[in-house]
Design a protein around this motif. Structure first.
Motif, PDB file in Angstrom:
ATOM      1  N   SER A 136       0.722  -1.162  -0.076  1.00 45.79           N
ATOM      2  CA  SER A 136       0.315   0.240  -0.454  1.00 45.79           C
ATOM      3  C   SER A 136       0.770   1.310   0.260  1.00 45.79           C
ATOM      4  N   GLY A 137       0.875   2.287  -0.591  1.00 48.54           N
ATOM      5  CA  GLY A 137       1.107   3.503  -0.267  1.00 48.54           C
ATOM      6  C   GLY A 137       2.020   3.242  -1.103  1.00 48.54           C
ATOM      7  N   TYR A 138       3.141   5.261  -1.767  1.00 45.63           N
ATOM      8  CA  TYR A 138       3.392   4.834  -2.630  1.00 45.63           C
ATOM      9  C   TYR A 138       5.126   4.954  -2.476  1.00 45.63           C
ATOM     10  N   TYR A 139       5.651   4.903  -3.846  1.00 41.67           N
ATOM     11  CA  TYR A 139       7.337   4.540  -3.235  1.00 41.67           C
ATOM     12  C   TYR A 139       8.147   5.690  -3.826  1.00 41.67           C
ATOM     13  N   GLY A 140       6.807   6.784  -4.797  1.00 40.84           N
ATOM     14  CA  GLY A 140       7.694   8.106  -4.754  1.00 40.84           C
ATOM     15  C   GLY A 140       6.588   9.358  -5.424  1.00 40.84           C
ATOM     16  N   VAL A 141       6.900  10.294  -4.917  1.00 38.45           N
ATOM     17  CA  VAL A 141       5.900  11.190  -5.418  1.00 38.45           C
ATOM     18  C   VAL A 141       6.103  11.227  -6.920  1.00 38.45           C
ATOM     19  N   PRO A 142       4.690  11.373  -7.739  1.00 33.75           N
ATOM     20  CA  PRO A 142       5.319  11.404  -9.104  1.00 33.75           C
ATOM     21  C   PRO A 142       5.564  12.803  -9.839  1.00 33.75           C
ATOM     22  N   PHE A 143       6.258  13.198 -10.833  1.00 37.86           N
ATOM     23  CA  PHE A 143       6.977  14.392 -10.684  1.00 37.86           C
ATOM     24  C   PHE A 143       6.911  15.032 -12.272  1.00 37.86           C
TER      25      PHE A 143
END
Lengths: 438, 288
Positions: free
Chosen positions: A132-139
Motif C-alpha cells: 500500500s502507499g507509494y514509493y515515489g511522488v510523481p514528478f
C-alpha cells in the motif's frame, strides 16, 4: 606583546567557529537525471529561489546520466552515502523501494500535502508500492511513440505507422542504404532506449516479461513473435546498433522518415519554428508542420509506452535533512516553480498534476504554442502507459534487476548482430532474466 | 633477521613509519579487502550483513564461458596494442631522430593524442566512424568501395574490437615515442661512426647498435603498457560498450548485476595472472 597577539588569534578562531556553527545550514543532496547544461541552469535557479525562501537549507545538486543510475546507486549504497532526495525513473524507484531503501512515510506525506486527487491516476499507479502507499511522488512524464514525416507518407500513399503492418511497409519503402537513407530508427543496442522502444511492440502483441504470478515468461510464443518482427524491422535501420542519439540526429537531418522517441523531441523539432537564435544544425525546414506522432500502437491490443519520473526520499538520513528534502519536493511541485521546471523541456516533460496541465501560465510557452493542439493530445497519453513491470494491477519491482543489466537490449543484439533466431534469443533472454531476479 | 633496538635504529623506525602507514592504507588494505570481498556474497544494503561463501565465486567464474571469452578479448586487445604502440613509437622515434627544419614542432604535435583528454578524443573518433555521417565510411565505402555498405565500426560487436585497438594504439604510441627518443639521443654517435668504418649497412647498424642500446627502454615500455592495457577500462568502455574486455566484465558484474563478490573474485584472479606474468617477464626477458 606576543602573548596578546596569541590570545587575539585564539579568540578570533573561537568566534569564527562559533558563528559558523550558528549559521550552519542543513545540507540536502538532490540527484537528478537532467544533465544538460541549460536544464541544470534552470534547476540551479530554482534552488536559489528555494534557498532564499528557506535560508536554513542548502541544496546540493548532483546530476547523473540515466544509464549510469544503477552504477551510481550501488556505489552510493556501498559507501553508505546516498542522497536525501532523488529524481528518477519509476523502475529505479521501485527497485530501491523493494530493497527497503525508501522512506515511504515521507513520500506519502508529500503526496497527501499536495493532494493525491490532483495527480493523474496513471502516474500514481506507476509508483505504487505492492502492498500500500507509494514509493515515489510523481514528478513529470513523457510518452513515446513513432514520430514520422506526414508529408513523405502522403507522397507515397502510405498509411500512418500505427500497426505492425503499416510500420514495416513504410520502413521498407523508404529504406535506401546506398544513399544513406534508412526506413526507421528503433533501439538495437545494449541500453535503456532499446528496451523502451521494444516494450511498445511487445505490449501491442500482449507479450509480457512477467506472468500474473511473477514468473518470467520471456520465451512465450507472443514474445518470440514480437522479437521476430522487431528483428525484421531492424533490417531497415542504419548499420550496427542504434541508440536514441541516432534516432534524433537522423530524423532531424532528414535521413529517416520515422523514428521512435519520447516527447522530448518536441523541443528539438519545435525550436526551429520559434524565434530561437541558437545553434540549429541542419534541420529539415518546417519540420514541425511535416511531423506527426503515432503514440498508440495497435496489434492484438493498444499499447502506449512512456515513463513517469518521480521524486523519492532515501532512508537513513537525518530528520532535519529529510524535512528539507520534503520541503524541496513540495516546492518543486508547486505553482510557478513547477511550471519553470517543466518549461526546461517544453512538451518533453509533461505535468502529472491536472491543475498545472490546464494552467494558462504553463501553456504560455513558445514551443508548446508551435505544436498547438498536438501538445494536448500527446500529454493525454500519459494516463494509459503500459510497462513490463506492471501486470493486471500488480507491480513487479524485480523488473529493476532486468533493466539495470539491459537484458532486453542484449537479446535484441543477439538477433541483429549475431544472427540468432528469435527462438534462440528468447531462450537466452529467459535464462538471463531468471538469473537476474534470483 | 634481528630487529635492532639501539637509538639510531629507533629513529630509523620512526622515519620509515609514515611510508609504512601510507603503503599499508593505500595498497595493502585495498588488496586484502578485495580478497576478503571475493569470498563473500556481498549484500547491497549496508545495514544487512554479508554471507561467507568461501571459494564459490572462484569456481563460478572459472567455469563460466563468458569469463573466458572476455579473457580472450583482453589478451587480444593487450597483445595487439602493446606491439602496436611499441613498434609505432619506435618507428616514429627513429624517423624524428634526425635533423630537419621544424623538428621540434613536429615532435610536439606527435604528443597531442596522448595529452588530449580521453573523452574529447573519444567523441572525435565516434564521429569519424559514425555509420551514416562518418568520414571513415565515406572514404572506405563511398569512394574506395572496399565494403558493400556503411559499417558501424564503433558499436557492432564484430568490428568494435578493431576500432578500440586502433584508437588505443593511436592514443598511446606517443608515450613509447617519447621514451625511445630520449634513449636514442643518448646513444653515442661514435658507435655508428665506427660501424660505418667497418662497412655496416643501415639495417646492421639498427640491429647491432640501436636495438641493443634500446633493450631496457623497450623492455620497460612493454611491461608497463601490458599492465596498463590489461586493466584498461576508460578508453575501451567510453569508445564502445560492445568490447567486453575483463575490466568491463568486472564493471558490469559489480555495477549492473550488483555482484560485488564475484567482481572482487575476478580482480583477484587477474591480479594473480598479471603478477605471474610480471615475475616471468622480469626474470626471463629483462634478466634483472
Amino acid at each position: 606583546m606576543r602573548k596578546k597577539l596569541f590570545l587575539f588569534i585564539l579568540v578570533s578562531f573561537l568566534l569564527v567557529g562559533l558563528s559558523t556553527s550558528i549559521l550552519a545550514k542543513t545540507t540536502v543532496e538532490y540527484w537528478t537525471t537532467q544533465t544538460e547544461e541549460d536544464r541544470v541552469e534552470v534547476i540551479n535557479n530554482l534552488i536559489d529561489r528555494f534557498e532564499a525562501e528557506n535560508p536554513n537549507y542548502e541544496i546540493n545538486l548532483v546530476t547523473v546520466q540515466e544509464n549510469d543510475i544503477p552504477t551510481k546507486l550501488v556505489a552510493g549504497m556501498a559507501a553508505g552515502r546516498l542522497p536525501e532526495i532523488v529524481e528518477m525513473g519509476a523502475e529505479v524507484i521501485l527497485k530501491m523501494g523493494a530493497e527497503g531503501m525508501i522512506s515511504k512515510a515521507d513520500v506519502n506525506t508529500v503526496i497527501d500535502k499536495i493532494g493525491s486527487n490532483d495527480f493523474f491516476k496513471g502516474s500514481l499507479k506507476m509508483l505504487a508500492s505492492p502492498d500500500s502507499g507509494y514509493y515515489g511522488v510523481p514528478f513529470h512524464g513523457w510518452v513515446q511513440g513513432i514520430w514520422y514525416r506526414e508529408d513523405l507518407f502522403k507522397e507515397k500513399g502510405l498509411k500512418p505507422p500505427t500497426n505492425w503492418n503499416n510500420i514495416i511497409k513504410a520502413a521498407e519503402t523508404f529504406n535506401n542504404p546506398a544513399e544513406q537513407k534508412y526506413g526507421i530508427v528503433i533501439g538495437t543496442n545494449k541500453d535503456a532506449y532499446t528496451r523502451q522502444t521494444f516494450t511498445q511492440y511487445a505490449l501491442a502483441n500482449n507479450a509480457r516479461i512477467f506472468s500474473e504470478d511473477g514468473k518470467i515468461i520471456f520465451n512465450s510464443p507472443a514474445m518470440i513473435e514480437t522479437l521476430d518482427f522487431y528483428n525484421r524491422l531492424a533490417q531497415f535501420t542504419p548499420p550496427g546498433p542504434n541508440g536514441w542519439r541516432d534516432a534524433r540526429d537522423l530524423y532531424l537531418a532528414g535521413r529517416v522518415p520515422m523514428m521512435m522517441y519520447s516527447t522530448y523531441i518536441m523541443d528539438d523539432i519545435g525550436l526551429e519554428a520559434t524565434a530561437y537564435q541558437g545553434e540549429k544544425g541542419s534541420i529539415v525546414a518546417n519540420l514541425v508542420d511535416k511531423t506527426a506522432f503515432a503514440n498508440k500502437m495497435t496489434q492484438k491490443s493498444d499499447s502506449v509506452f512512456g515513463q513517469i519520473m518521480g521524486l523519492t526520499f532515501i532512508k537513513g538520513n537525518k530528520d532535519d535533512q529529510m524535512e528539507g528534502a520534503r520541503l524541496f519536493a513540495e516546492f518543486l511541485l508547486s505553482g510557478d516553480n513547477y511550471i519553470d521546471f517543466l518549461h526546461m523541456a517544453p512538451g518533453g516533460m509533461n505535468p502529472v498534476r491536472s491543475s498545472i496541465a490546464e494552467n494558462s501560465h504553463y501553456l504560455d510557452n513558445n514551443v508548446l504554442e508551435v505544436w498547438g493542439e498536438k501538445a494536448g493530445e500527446i500529454a493525454g497519453g500519459l494516463d494509459s502507459i503500459g510497462k513490463f513491470g506492471y501486470v493486471a494491477g500488480k507491480v513487479f519491482p524485480e523488473i529493476g534487476n532486468i533493466t539495470s543489466q539491459f537484458i532486453v537490449g542484449q537479446t535484441i543484439m543477439k538477433m541483429t548482430e549475431n544472427g540468432w533466431t528469435a527462438e534462440k534469443a528468447a531462450e537466452w533472454g529467459q535464462k538471463e532474466m531468471e538469473e537476474a531476479i534470483e | 633477521m634481528k630487529f635492532k633496538t639501539d637509538r639510531d635504529a629507533k629513529l630509523g623506525y620512526w622515519l620509515i613509519l609514515p611510508t609504512v602507514v601510507a603503503i599499508s592504507t593505500l595498497i595493502f588494505y585495498p588488496v586484502f579487502y578485495n580478497l576478503w570481498l571475493s569470498m563473500q556474497e556481498v549484500n547491497m544494503n549496508p545495514i544487512q550483513p554479508n554471507t561467507f561463501v568461501g571459494l564459490a565465486h572462484f569456481i563460478d567464474i572459472l567455469t563460466d564461458l563468458d569469463f573466458w571469452i572476455s579473457f580472450r578479448t583482453s589478451l587480444i586487445f593487450t597483445i595487439t596494442t602493446v606491439i602496436g604502440t611499441t613498434v609505432l613509437g619506435l618507428a616514429v622515434a627513429l624517423l624524428l631522430n634526425r635533423d630537419f627544419p621544424g623538428r621540434s614542432v613536429i615532435r610536439g604535435v606527435i604528443l597531442l593524442p596522448y595529452v588530449t583528454p580521453v573523452i574529447s578524443a573519444v567523441f572525435g573518433w565516434k564521429y569519424l566512424f559514425n555509420p551514416v555521417f562518418g568520414q571513415a565510411n565515406y572514404f572506405l565505402v563511398d569512394i574506395l568501395h572496399l565494403f558493400p555498405q556503411h559499417i558501424n565500426w564503433i558499436e557492432s560487436p564484430a568490428f568494435a574490437i578493431y576500432a578500440v585497438i586502433i584508437f588505443n594504439i593511436w592514443r598511446n604510441f606517443p608515450f613509447a615515442f617519447l621514451m625511445i627518443l630520449a634513449e636514442l639521443q643518448s646513444i653515442s654517435a661514435s658507435l655508428y661512426e665506427a660501424a660505418e668504418v667497418d662497412g655496416a649497412s643501415a639495417w646492421q647498424k639498427f640491429k647491432h647498435i640501436t636495438l641493443p642500446e634500446l633493450k631496457f627502454v623497450l623492455g620497460a615500455l612493454v611491461i608497463l603498457r601490458t599492465i596498463w592495457n590489461f586493466y584498461k577500462f576508460s578508453e575501451v568502455y567510453l569508445l564502445s560498450a560492445s568490447v567486453n574486455v575483463l575490466p568491463v566484465y568486472i564493471y558490469e558484474k559489480a555495477f549492473a548485476s550488483y555482484d560485488f563478490g564475484q567482481a572482487a573474485a575476478i580482480s583477484a584472479i587477474l591480479f594473480i595472472f598479471v603478477l605471474g606474468f610480471i615475475m616471468f617477464y622480469v626474470k626471463k626477458v629483462l634478466e634483472w
